[in-house]
Every structure is written in structure tokens, then in C-alpha cells.
Scaffold this active site. Structure first.
Site, PDB file in Angstrom:
ATOM      1  N   GLU A  62      39.439  26.188  43.229  1.00 54.85           N
ATOM      2  CA  GLU A  62      38.970  25.750  41.911  1.00 54.85           C
ATOM      3  C   GLU A  62      39.448  24.342  41.591  1.00 54.85           C
ATOM      4  O   GLU A  62      38.744  23.580  40.907  1.00 54.85           O
ATOM      5  CB  GLU A  62      39.431  26.737  40.840  1.00 54.85           C
ATOM      6  CG  GLU A  62      38.662  28.049  40.807  1.00 54.85           C
ATOM      7  CD  GLU A  62      38.976  28.961  41.971  1.00 54.85           C
ATOM      8  OE1 GLU A  62      38.139  29.820  42.309  1.00 54.85           O
ATOM      9  OE2 GLU A  62      40.082  28.821  42.563  1.00 54.85           O
ATOM     10  N   ASP A  87      38.528  33.896  34.946  1.00 55.52           N
ATOM     11  CA  ASP A  87      39.931  34.242  35.148  1.00 55.52           C
ATOM     12  C   ASP A  87      40.643  33.269  36.088  1.00 55.52           C
ATOM     13  O   ASP A  87      41.871  33.169  36.075  1.00 55.52           O
ATOM     14  CB  ASP A  87      40.041  35.651  35.721  1.00 55.52           C
ATOM     15  CG  ASP A  87      39.286  36.676  34.901  1.00 55.52           C
ATOM     16  OD1 ASP A  87      39.910  37.405  34.119  1.00 55.52           O
ATOM     17  OD2 ASP A  87      38.046  36.729  35.034  1.00 55.52           O
ATOM     18  N   HIS A 131      40.789  40.199  36.246  1.00 57.10           N
ATOM     19  CA  HIS A 131      39.353  39.921  36.318  1.00 57.10           C
ATOM     20  C   HIS A 131      38.616  40.368  35.057  1.00 57.10           C
ATOM     21  O   HIS A 131      37.419  40.613  35.095  1.00 57.10           O
ATOM     22  CB  HIS A 131      38.740  40.623  37.529  1.00 57.10           C
ATOM     23  CG  HIS A 131      39.273  40.178  38.846  1.00 57.10           C
ATOM     24  ND1 HIS A 131      40.480  40.611  39.336  1.00 57.10           N
ATOM     25  CD2 HIS A 131      38.778  39.314  39.760  1.00 57.10           C
ATOM     26  CE1 HIS A 131      40.698  40.056  40.516  1.00 57.10           C
ATOM     27  NE2 HIS A 131      39.686  39.253  40.798  1.00 57.10           N
TER      28      HIS A 131
END
Length: 331
Positions: A62, A87, A131
Site C-alpha cells: 500500500e 483496513d 477486515h
């Protein structure tokens, strides 16, 4: 009148991507499992076939994803970055907090930042604590970022188109459980103003403010208290939580005199608290009862379905709040 189609939220946002990518070759999308798989919810299915290298599968990083998007936006592109699940956004927090949000300001307006982060959030399929989170409130405290929270297929498509066309960075929190939900979507709907809420149900007794998936539960609760108790509830879909369209809320509270705010996110420190504070500061004279908030308990989301239901709030809690606030007025 535009032709209406009954399509899913996933299909609606896919249409938004296709239309924006056809209209502007600066738009591209990067993420994990979006080219070969078509996205974890199928929201990017077929885009690779039409747009080639403008749809790219990336490594699981990410930090790299958002960093690449920031660089591309500064260079004049209009990237859409898919975070798989919201998340995981904490991994890229430096890029979000210190780069994406601040580049335009720190470069004296010389650097544009037309960047969209698609961040599926919320609870779905008992996915447990890592999650199932609703983290949108974090980003309302960062100047320079728009935070968008669609509630159905039509607003999903229109808000995503508006987000892609916006010159500022946008985090597009799309609830995981919304992707299979169907709704009527016009064939040629216009983008929605990113800073404008909508009154989706008129009423006179209570103002009920919500957003994202919780809006459907708010509408169900409003219908239930009307059918069973004759209460008239005005429901507002925020659509955006940064900025907040407080004028629409003030106008409604002035009419009803009562306010309930409901969201799936944890109640403590949630968007509901900010809305309540602003109404108390600027529209207190219109209130006939204390403001009430509905949200999740301060606890990580359990895997156990029974415990998950205990931690989360939903239609029953909204109904209780609506009845309570009207009873408070009658004292």
C-alpha cells in the site's frame, strides 16, 4: 427522463470507471488483483481488456501504491488507487497524511493532487477485527482531503465520477457489503456535488442523519416508526463527511427540533460527535430534546456472529433512539 437500470453497486462503480477512463486518458487504476481478477468484488472486471496498461496489478504494498499515485497526480495524471480493503490504509499513512493531503498547499498551489483512493470499508461476512473496520473518521481531521461515503448504487456511480474529476484528493469509502446491493441507476446520471448532502426522506418530527450502508437501516427504521407510532422522520444522506454539509442539517433541525445521528463506525470519536457539536454550537435554539447518537461499541469487531451483532448498532438501536428522543420532547 433518463433510462433507469437495476444494477449492483459494483456494476455502477465499474460504469463510472469506464466512462471516466474513456473521457480522459489521464485516468488510470492501479491495485492488487484488479487486472486478472477484476477486483475482489468484481468492480474492475473487463477494464484491462479495454484499457490495457492503464489497469495494472501491483505488488502487495500500500505504501508503494499510494506513493505512486501521489507522484502521478503531481505529474498531471488522474490516478485511481484501489486499496483492496480500507483496513490496510494504515500502511500508507505517511503518503496519505504528509504527501497526498499537503502537496497542493506546500507547493503553493503549483502541484495538483487529483487522486482517488478507493477504500472498501465496514463489516461483511464476519471477517473479524482486521477486515471489518470503519475508519473514515480518522481522515476528517486531515485538512486537504475530501472524504466520500456513498450509500447506494446511484450515489456510488455519481460520487465516484465526481471524485475522479475533482482536482483535490478524495478517499472514497465504499462499504464492502454494498457491492452486491442493487438499485436503480440512470444511464446518463450526472456527477454529484461532493460537498452536498441529500434529504432522502421528508419528515417533521425528527431529523435522522446517516451515511454509507447504515443509511438503508436508517430508512427502514424511519418507516417502522411511522407505521407503528405515526412518527414523521426526515432522513439525510451525508454522502460526504469532509466537508460536512451542515447547512442541510441545520435547516432540517430547525424544522423538526430533534436530531439523531447513526453510523456503523464506533460511536466514540465518530462523525456523529462532530455533527452533534456543531448543531449544539450553531443551532441549539432549535432543539427540543438532547441530540442522540447511534454507533458501534468501543471494541474490536469479533469474529463470532453473535458477538459481532452485540458490538454493532443497527435498525433496532435507531428505532430506540427515535422513540426515545420523541418521548424526551413530550416530558
Amino acid at each position: 427522463m433518463s433510462e433507469q437500470r437495476l444494477i449492483t453497486f459494483g456494476e455502477a462503480t465499474r460504469e463510472a470507471m469506464i466512462e471516466e477512463m474513456r473521457a480522459d486518458d489521464r485516468v488510470f487504476v492501479y491495485g492488487e488483483d484488479i487486472a486478472k481478477q477484476g477486483g475482489i468484488f468484481g468492480q474492475f472486471a473487463g477494464l484491462k481488456d479495454e484499457f490495457g496498461d492503464r489497469v495494472l496489478d501491483t505488488p502487495i504494498s500500500e505504501t508503494a501504491l499510494v506513493g505512486a499515485g501521489v507522484g502521478a497526480a503531481i505529474a498531471g495524471a488522474r490516478p485511481v488507487i484501489d486499496l483492496h480493503y480500507a483496513d490496510f490504509i494504515g500502511i500508507a499513512m505517511d503518503e496519505v497524511l504528509n504527501q497526498m493531503a499537503k502537496a497542493h498547499y506546500m507547493f503553493g498551489g503549483q502541484a495538483d493532487m487529483s487522486l482517488v483512493l478507493r477504500a472498501p470499508d465496514g463489516v461483511m461476512s464476519h471477517a473479524a477485527a482486521q477486515h471489518s473496520q470503519s475508519l473514515e473518521t480518522w481522515f476528517t481531521n486531515i485538512p486537504g482531503i475530501r472524504v466520500v461515503v456513498p450509500s447506494d448504487p446511484r450515489t456510488g456511480k455519481a460520487l465516484l465520477k465526481a471524485a475522479i474529476e475533482d482536482p483535490d484528493p478524495v478517499i472514497f469509502f465504499e462499504h464492502k457489503a454494498l457491492f452486491p446491493v442493487k438499485g436503480n441507476v440512470p444511464l446518463d446520471d450526472e456527477p454529484i456535488d461532493l460537498g452536498k448532502a441529500a434529504v432522502v426522506r421528508e419528515g417533521t418530527d425528527v431529523t435522522l442523519v446517516s451515511y454509507s450502508l447504515m443509511l438503508s437501516k436508517a430508512l427502514e427504521a424511519a418507516q417502522q416508526v411511522q407505521d407503528e407510532y405515526g412518527l414523521s422522520v426526515e432522513v439525510i444522506d451525508l454522502r460526504s463527511i469532509a466537508p460536512l454539509d451542515m447547512d442541510t442539517i441545520y435547516k432540517s433541525v430547525k424544522k423538526t427540533g430533534r436530531l439523531v445521528i447513526a453510523h456503523e463506525a464506533i460511536k466514540l470519536g465518530g462523525v456523529g460527535g462532530e455533527i452533534a457539536a456543531r448543531v449544539a454550537e450553531h443551532a441549539f435554539e432549535y432543539l427540543d430534546a438532547p441530540i442522540l447518537r447511534v454507533g458501534a461499541k468501543f471494541c474490536p469487531l469479533p469474529f463470532s456472529p453473535g458477538l459481532e451483532d452485540y458490538v454493532l448498532a443497527g435498525k433496532p438501536e435507531i428505532v430506540d433512539a427515535l422513540l426515545s428522543i420523541v418521548n424526551e420532547r413530550r416530558k
